[in-house]
Design a protein around this motif. Structure first.
Motif, PDB file in Angstrom:
ATOM      1  N   UNK A 131      12.240 -31.282 -17.111  1.00 57.40           N
ATOM      2  CA  UNK A 131      11.523 -30.018 -18.016  1.00 57.40           C
ATOM      3  C   UNK A 131      12.289 -29.322 -18.940  1.00 57.40           C
ATOM      4  N   UNK A 132      11.263 -29.770 -19.769  1.00 53.35           N
ATOM      5  CA  UNK A 132      10.900 -29.336 -21.117  1.00 53.35           C
ATOM      6  C   UNK A 132      11.291 -27.799 -21.782  1.00 53.35           C
ATOM      7  N   UNK A 133      11.288 -28.142 -22.856  1.00 56.85           N
ATOM      8  CA  UNK A 133      12.226 -26.592 -23.457  1.00 56.85           C
ATOM      9  C   UNK A 133      10.775 -25.544 -23.150  1.00 56.85           C
ATOM     10  N   UNK A 134       9.594 -26.224 -23.773  1.00 57.67           N
ATOM     11  CA  UNK A 134       8.294 -25.229 -23.108  1.00 57.67           C
ATOM     12  C   UNK A 134       7.721 -25.017 -21.027  1.00 57.67           C
ATOM     13  N   UNK A 135       8.250 -25.498 -21.021  1.00 53.58           N
ATOM     14  CA  UNK A 135       8.214 -25.810 -19.381  1.00 53.58           C
ATOM     15  C   UNK A 135       9.287 -25.009 -18.506  1.00 53.58           C
ATOM     16  N   UNK A 136      10.731 -24.820 -19.182  1.00 55.11           N
ATOM     17  CA  UNK A 136      11.713 -23.965 -18.844  1.00 55.11           C
ATOM     18  C   UNK A 136      11.729 -22.789 -19.498  1.00 55.11           C
ATOM     19  N   UNK A 137      10.669 -22.272 -20.812  1.00 51.65           N
ATOM     20  CA  UNK A 137      10.391 -20.914 -20.651  1.00 51.65           C
ATOM     21  C   UNK A 137       9.596 -20.287 -20.398  1.00 51.65           C
ATOM     22  N   UNK A 138       8.472 -20.703 -20.102  1.00 52.47           N
ATOM     23  CA  UNK A 138       7.097 -20.299 -18.907  1.00 52.47           C
ATOM     24  C   UNK A 138       7.858 -20.571 -17.551  1.00 52.47           C
ATOM     25  N   UNK A 139       9.085 -21.260 -16.857  1.00 45.55           N
ATOM     26  CA  UNK A 139       9.368 -20.160 -16.011  1.00 45.55           C
ATOM     27  C   UNK A 139      10.103 -19.310 -15.504  1.00 45.55           C
ATOM     28  N   UNK A 140      11.470 -19.249 -17.053  1.00 39.46           N
ATOM     29  CA  UNK A 140      11.585 -17.834 -17.437  1.00 39.46           C
ATOM     30  C   UNK A 140      10.878 -16.652 -16.942  1.00 39.46           C
ATOM     31  N   UNK A 141       9.913 -16.920 -17.783  1.00 40.49           N
ATOM     32  CA  UNK A 141       8.815 -15.620 -17.875  1.00 40.49           C
ATOM     33  C   UNK A 141       8.576 -15.378 -16.773  1.00 40.49           C
ATOM     34  N   UNK A 142       8.267 -17.262 -15.713  1.00 44.03           N
ATOM     35  CA  UNK A 142       7.837 -16.425 -14.243  1.00 44.03           C
ATOM     36  C   UNK A 142       8.307 -15.392 -13.423  1.00 44.03           C
ATOM     37  N   UNK A 143      10.402 -15.595 -14.172  1.00 42.39           N
ATOM     38  CA  UNK A 143      10.975 -15.030 -13.224  1.00 42.39           C
ATOM     39  C   UNK A 143      11.085 -14.326 -13.638  1.00 42.39           C
ATOM     40  N   UNK A 144      11.250 -13.665 -14.973  1.00 48.01           N
ATOM     41  CA  UNK A 144      11.070 -12.439 -15.199  1.00 48.01           C
ATOM     42  C   UNK A 144      10.005 -11.649 -14.797  1.00 48.01           C
ATOM     43  N   UNK A 145       8.674 -11.956 -14.629  1.00 50.76           N
ATOM     44  CA  UNK A 145       7.724 -11.202 -14.571  1.00 50.76           C
ATOM     45  C   UNK A 145       7.844 -10.427 -12.479  1.00 50.76           C
ATOM     46  N   UNK A 146       8.838 -12.103 -11.872  1.00 49.94           N
ATOM     47  CA  UNK A 146       8.610 -11.645 -10.071  1.00 49.94           C
ATOM     48  C   UNK A 146      10.203 -10.533 -10.187  1.00 49.94           C
ATOM     49  N   UNK A 147      10.747 -10.699 -10.954  1.00 54.50           N
ATOM     50  CA  UNK A 147      11.973  -9.608 -11.176  1.00 54.50           C
ATOM     51  C   UNK A 147      11.004  -7.952 -11.227  1.00 54.50           C
ATOM     52  N   UNK A 148      10.700  -7.923 -12.460  1.00 56.58           N
ATOM     53  CA  UNK A 148      10.606  -7.270 -12.372  1.00 56.58           C
ATOM     54  C   UNK A 148       9.676  -5.997 -11.344  1.00 56.58           C
ATOM     55  N   UNK A 149       8.861  -7.446 -10.932  1.00 54.03           N
ATOM     56  CA  UNK A 149       7.875  -6.544  -9.812  1.00 54.03           C
ATOM     57  C   UNK A 149       8.661  -6.477  -8.247  1.00 54.03           C
ATOM     58  N   UNK A 150      10.166  -7.329  -8.407  1.00 51.23           N
ATOM     59  CA  UNK A 150      10.802  -6.729  -7.086  1.00 51.23           C
ATOM     60  C   UNK A 150      11.681  -4.904  -7.786  1.00 51.23           C
ATOM     61  N   UNK A 151      11.586  -4.699  -8.995  1.00 45.12           N
ATOM     62  CA  UNK A 151      12.362  -3.424  -9.843  1.00 45.12           C
ATOM     63  C   UNK A 151      11.078  -2.543  -8.993  1.00 45.12           C
ATOM     64  N   UNK A 152       9.838  -3.225  -9.301  1.00 48.38           N
ATOM     65  CA  UNK A 152       8.534  -1.829  -9.455  1.00 48.38           C
ATOM     66  C   UNK A 152       8.330  -1.865  -7.603  1.00 48.38           C
ATOM     67  N   UNK A 153       9.001  -2.513  -6.855  1.00 53.51           N
ATOM     68  CA  UNK A 153       9.031  -2.010  -5.419  1.00 53.51           C
ATOM     69  C   UNK A 153      10.012  -1.547  -4.685  1.00 53.51           C
ATOM     70  N   UNK A 192       3.537 -19.727 -29.698  1.00 56.62           N
ATOM     71  CA  UNK A 192       2.404 -19.350 -29.343  1.00 56.62           C
ATOM     72  C   UNK A 192       1.786 -20.266 -29.102  1.00 56.62           C
ATOM     73  N   UNK A 193       0.993 -21.352 -30.206  1.00 59.36           N
ATOM     74  CA  UNK A 193       0.514 -22.273 -29.894  1.00 59.36           C
ATOM     75  C   UNK A 193       1.391 -23.462 -29.090  1.00 59.36           C
ATOM     76  N   UNK A 194       2.555 -23.027 -28.717  1.00 51.41           N
ATOM     77  CA  UNK A 194       3.024 -23.947 -28.204  1.00 51.41           C
ATOM     78  C   UNK A 194       2.986 -23.764 -26.759  1.00 51.41           C
ATOM     79  N   UNK A 195       2.676 -22.528 -26.668  1.00 49.33           N
ATOM     80  CA  UNK A 195       2.061 -22.107 -24.725  1.00 49.33           C
ATOM     81  C   UNK A 195       1.000 -22.426 -24.986  1.00 49.33           C
ATOM     82  N   UNK A 196       0.088 -22.044 -25.397  1.00 46.78           N
ATOM     83  CA  UNK A 196      -1.068 -22.882 -25.368  1.00 46.78           C
ATOM     84  C   UNK A 196      -1.287 -23.943 -25.416  1.00 46.78           C
TER      85      UNK A 196
END
Length: 94
Positions: free
Chosen positions: A1-23, A86-90
């Motif tokens: 997993x490269x650093x951009x993929x790792x970052x995207x995975x981290x962001x996804x997990x963060x959104x899931x944790x926020x969803x858990x908090x909202x629940x 942002x360019x890397x994420x795009x």
């Protein structure tokens, strides 16, 4: 997993944790609604059970909030350390 993929995975997990908090917050609100309805009934067993449930959910919410803040800091630090732009994420979306 490269650093951009790792970052995207981290962001996804963060959104899931926020969803858990909202629940957890939604469960606390629901308990409040039930407690309000119980004011008319004054059922002591129901109130006692709701208090136990509330205590557990509130403790979980505090834990999830702490996790959210800690992991959010980790994601931000990783982004800065790895100079993710942002360019890397795009590029990964294409």
């Amino acid at each position: 997993m490269n650093k951009v993929e790792k970052f995207k995975t981290m962001e996804k997990i963060l959104r899931e944790v926020e969803d858990l908090k909202n629940s957890q917050t939604a469960v606390i609100k629901k308990i409040g609604l039930i407690e309000a309805e119980n004011m008319n009934l004054n059922d002591q067993e129901l109130q006692k059970s709701l208090n136990v449930i509330y205590d557990g959910v509130h403790k979980n919410l505090q834990t999830v909030e702490g996790l959210f803040h800690t992991f959010s800091d980790s994601v931000a630090t990783f982004k800065l350390k790895e100079n993710i732009t942002a360019e890397m994420l795009m590029d990964i979306k294409a």
